[in-house]
Motif scaffolding. Structure first.
Motif, PDB file in Angstrom:
ATOM      1  N   HIS A   5       0.719  -1.157   0.084  1.00  0.00           N
ATOM      2  CA  HIS A   5      -0.026   0.078  -0.146  1.00  0.00           C
ATOM      3  C   HIS A   5       0.696   1.145   0.199  1.00  0.00           C
ATOM      4  CE1 HIS A   5      -4.023  -1.868   0.937  1.00  0.00           C
ATOM      5  NE2 HIS A   5      -3.241  -2.944   0.629  1.00  0.00           N
ATOM      6  N   LYS A   6       1.957   1.299   0.779  1.00  0.00           N
ATOM      7  CA  LYS A   6       2.973   2.249   0.767  1.00  0.00           C
ATOM      8  C   LYS A   6       3.361   2.723  -0.917  1.00  0.00           C
ATOM      9  CE  LYS A   6       4.402   1.998   5.653  1.00  0.00           C
ATOM     10  NZ  LYS A   6       5.790   1.817   6.362  1.00  0.00           N
ATOM     11  N   LEU A   7       3.694   1.492  -1.320  1.00  0.00           N
ATOM     12  CA  LEU A   7       4.472   1.565  -2.859  1.00  0.00           C
ATOM     13  C   LEU A   7       3.449   2.160  -3.690  1.00  0.00           C
ATOM     14  CD1 LEU A   7       6.528   0.438  -5.149  1.00  0.00           C
ATOM     15  CD2 LEU A   7       5.014  -1.304  -5.255  1.00  0.00           C
ATOM     16  N   ILE A   8       2.148   1.653  -3.721  1.00  0.00           N
ATOM     17  CA  ILE A   8       0.929   2.333  -4.543  1.00  0.00           C
ATOM     18  C   ILE A   8       0.452   3.811  -4.156  1.00  0.00           C
ATOM     19  CG2 ILE A   8      -1.366   1.902  -5.099  1.00  0.00           C
ATOM     20  CD1 ILE A   8      -1.029  -1.252  -4.454  1.00  0.00           C
ATOM     21  N   SER A   9       0.509   4.048  -2.939  1.00  0.00           N
ATOM     22  CA  SER A   9       0.409   5.488  -2.473  1.00  0.00           C
ATOM     23  C   SER A   9       1.452   6.371  -3.019  1.00  0.00           C
ATOM     24  CB  SER A   9       0.079   5.757  -0.972  1.00  0.00           C
ATOM     25  OG  SER A   9       1.280   5.405  -0.215  1.00  0.00           O
ATOM     26  N   SER A  10       2.672   5.814  -3.016  1.00  0.00           N
ATOM     27  CA  SER A  10       4.002   6.810  -3.461  1.00  0.00           C
ATOM     28  C   SER A  10       3.820   6.963  -5.018  1.00  0.00           C
ATOM     29  CB  SER A  10       5.104   6.043  -2.931  1.00  0.00           C
ATOM     30  OG  SER A  10       5.520   4.974  -3.770  1.00  0.00           O
ATOM     31  N   LEU A  11       3.280   5.636  -5.526  1.00  0.00           N
ATOM     32  CA  LEU A  11       3.239   5.845  -7.046  1.00  0.00           C
ATOM     33  C   LEU A  11       2.087   6.786  -7.590  1.00  0.00           C
ATOM     34  CD1 LEU A  11       3.789   2.228  -7.879  1.00  0.00           C
ATOM     35  CD2 LEU A  11       5.363   4.200  -8.369  1.00  0.00           C
ATOM     36  N   LYS A  12       1.190   6.823  -6.831  1.00  0.00           N
ATOM     37  CA  LYS A  12      -0.005   7.556  -7.000  1.00  0.00           C
ATOM     38  C   LYS A  12       0.170   9.228  -6.800  1.00  0.00           C
ATOM     39  CE  LYS A  12      -4.115   4.380  -6.494  1.00  0.00           C
ATOM     40  NZ  LYS A  12      -5.145   4.266  -5.811  1.00  0.00           N
ATOM     41  N   ARG A  13       0.991   9.384  -5.668  1.00  0.00           N
ATOM     42  CA  ARG A  13       1.483  10.553  -5.497  1.00  0.00           C
ATOM     43  C   ARG A  13       2.235  11.484  -6.655  1.00  0.00           C
ATOM     44  NH1 ARG A  13       2.127  10.025  -0.437  1.00  0.00           N
ATOM     45  NH2 ARG A  13       4.255   9.015  -0.675  1.00  0.00           N
ATOM     46  N   LEU A  14       3.249  10.359  -6.995  1.00  0.00           N
ATOM     47  CA  LEU A  14       4.056  10.897  -8.006  1.00  0.00           C
ATOM     48  C   LEU A  14       3.151  11.263  -9.387  1.00  0.00           C
ATOM     49  CD1 LEU A  14       6.903  11.182  -9.534  1.00  0.00           C
ATOM     50  CD2 LEU A  14       6.720   8.900 -10.165  1.00  0.00           C
ATOM     51  N   TYR A  15       2.309  10.392  -9.706  1.00  0.00           N
ATOM     52  CA  TYR A  15       1.405  10.345 -10.896  1.00  0.00           C
ATOM     53  C   TYR A  15       0.721  11.896 -10.942  1.00  0.00           C
ATOM     54  CZ  TYR A  15      -2.681   9.497 -13.742  1.00  0.00           C
ATOM     55  OH  TYR A  15      -3.281   9.300 -14.735  1.00  0.00           O
ATOM     56  N   TRP A  16       0.186  12.027  -9.565  1.00  0.00           N
ATOM     57  CA  TRP A  16      -0.390  13.592  -9.394  1.00  0.00           C
ATOM     58  C   TRP A  16       0.310  14.391  -9.606  1.00  0.00           C
ATOM     59  CZ3 TRP A  16      -5.130  13.029 -11.214  1.00  0.00           C
ATOM     60  CH2 TRP A  16      -6.004  12.011 -11.338  1.00  0.00           C
ATOM     61  N   GLN A  17       1.483  14.555  -8.938  1.00  0.00           N
ATOM     62  CA  GLN A  17       2.268  15.391  -9.072  1.00  0.00           C
ATOM     63  C   GLN A  17       2.701  15.829 -10.497  1.00  0.00           C
ATOM     64  OE1 GLN A  17       5.409  14.075  -6.581  1.00  0.00           O
ATOM     65  NE2 GLN A  17       4.608  15.098  -4.506  1.00  0.00           N
ATOM     66  N   LEU A  18       2.908  14.901 -11.153  1.00  0.00           N
ATOM     67  CA  LEU A  18       3.239  15.076 -12.910  1.00  0.00           C
ATOM     68  C   LEU A  18       2.155  15.402 -13.374  1.00  0.00           C
ATOM     69  CD1 LEU A  18       5.581  11.853 -13.142  1.00  0.00           C
ATOM     70  CD2 LEU A  18       6.379  14.447 -13.043  1.00  0.00           C
TER      71      LEU A  18
END
Length: 153
Positions: A5-18
């Motif tokens: 879940h940490k991995l998925i949330s960090s990837l989603k955060r990166l996605y939305w930042q970009l």
């Protein structure tokens, strides 16, 4: 919260930042272009015709061809491995998110550059495809974790 879940949330955060800045700017530009009542030539620049093709091909590379190449290279690299480290998988997923998130910025240039309808429409469609297909959903990430036999700590 477990490591998946940490991995998925960090990837989603990166996605939305970009994606966030490009989406907001693109929405504002499209609204300005379509609802301002001003003649588009006064708002936007005209790019030389050669740039129409360059931007179109760049969008195809960043939204379609590049991510396929990244995925193929990673699959080839870990082929035969029984355990893929989580750090290598995270780096792979980050690259798989970053490249398609470039395409909306090319769509911004297409809108501002007064490209032909064919080129601008194609770039916008490729941007939509790239950001939709490579969204880091839990289902997709979990599938990749199982498929690549990723070991998360």
């Amino acid at each position: 919260m477990n490591s998946k879940h940490k991995l998925i949330s960090s990837l989603k955060r990166l996605y939305w930042q970009l994606l966030g800045p490009a989406a907001v700017i693109l929405a504002c530009l499209l609204a300005l272009r379509n609802f301002s009542g001003l003649y588009p030539d006064t708002l936007f620049v005209h790019l030389p015709k050669v740039w129409h093709a360059v931007l179109f091909i760049s969008a195809a590379v960043t939204a379609i061809a590049g991510p396929i190449m990244i995925r193929t290279q990673f699959a080839h690299k870990v082929m035969g491995d029984t355990r893929v480290p989580g750090t290598a998988f995270l780096a792979f997923q980050r690259r798989l998110i970053i490249l398609p998130c470039i395409t909306p910025y090319l769509a911004l240039v297409a809108v501002c550059g007064n490209l032909s309808e064919f080129h601008a429409g194609g770039i916008i469609l490729m941007a939509l495809y790239g950001v939709y297909y490579y969204f880091p959903s839990q289902k997709r990430i979990c599938h990749d974790i199982r498929m690549f036999k990723v070991v998360l700590s």
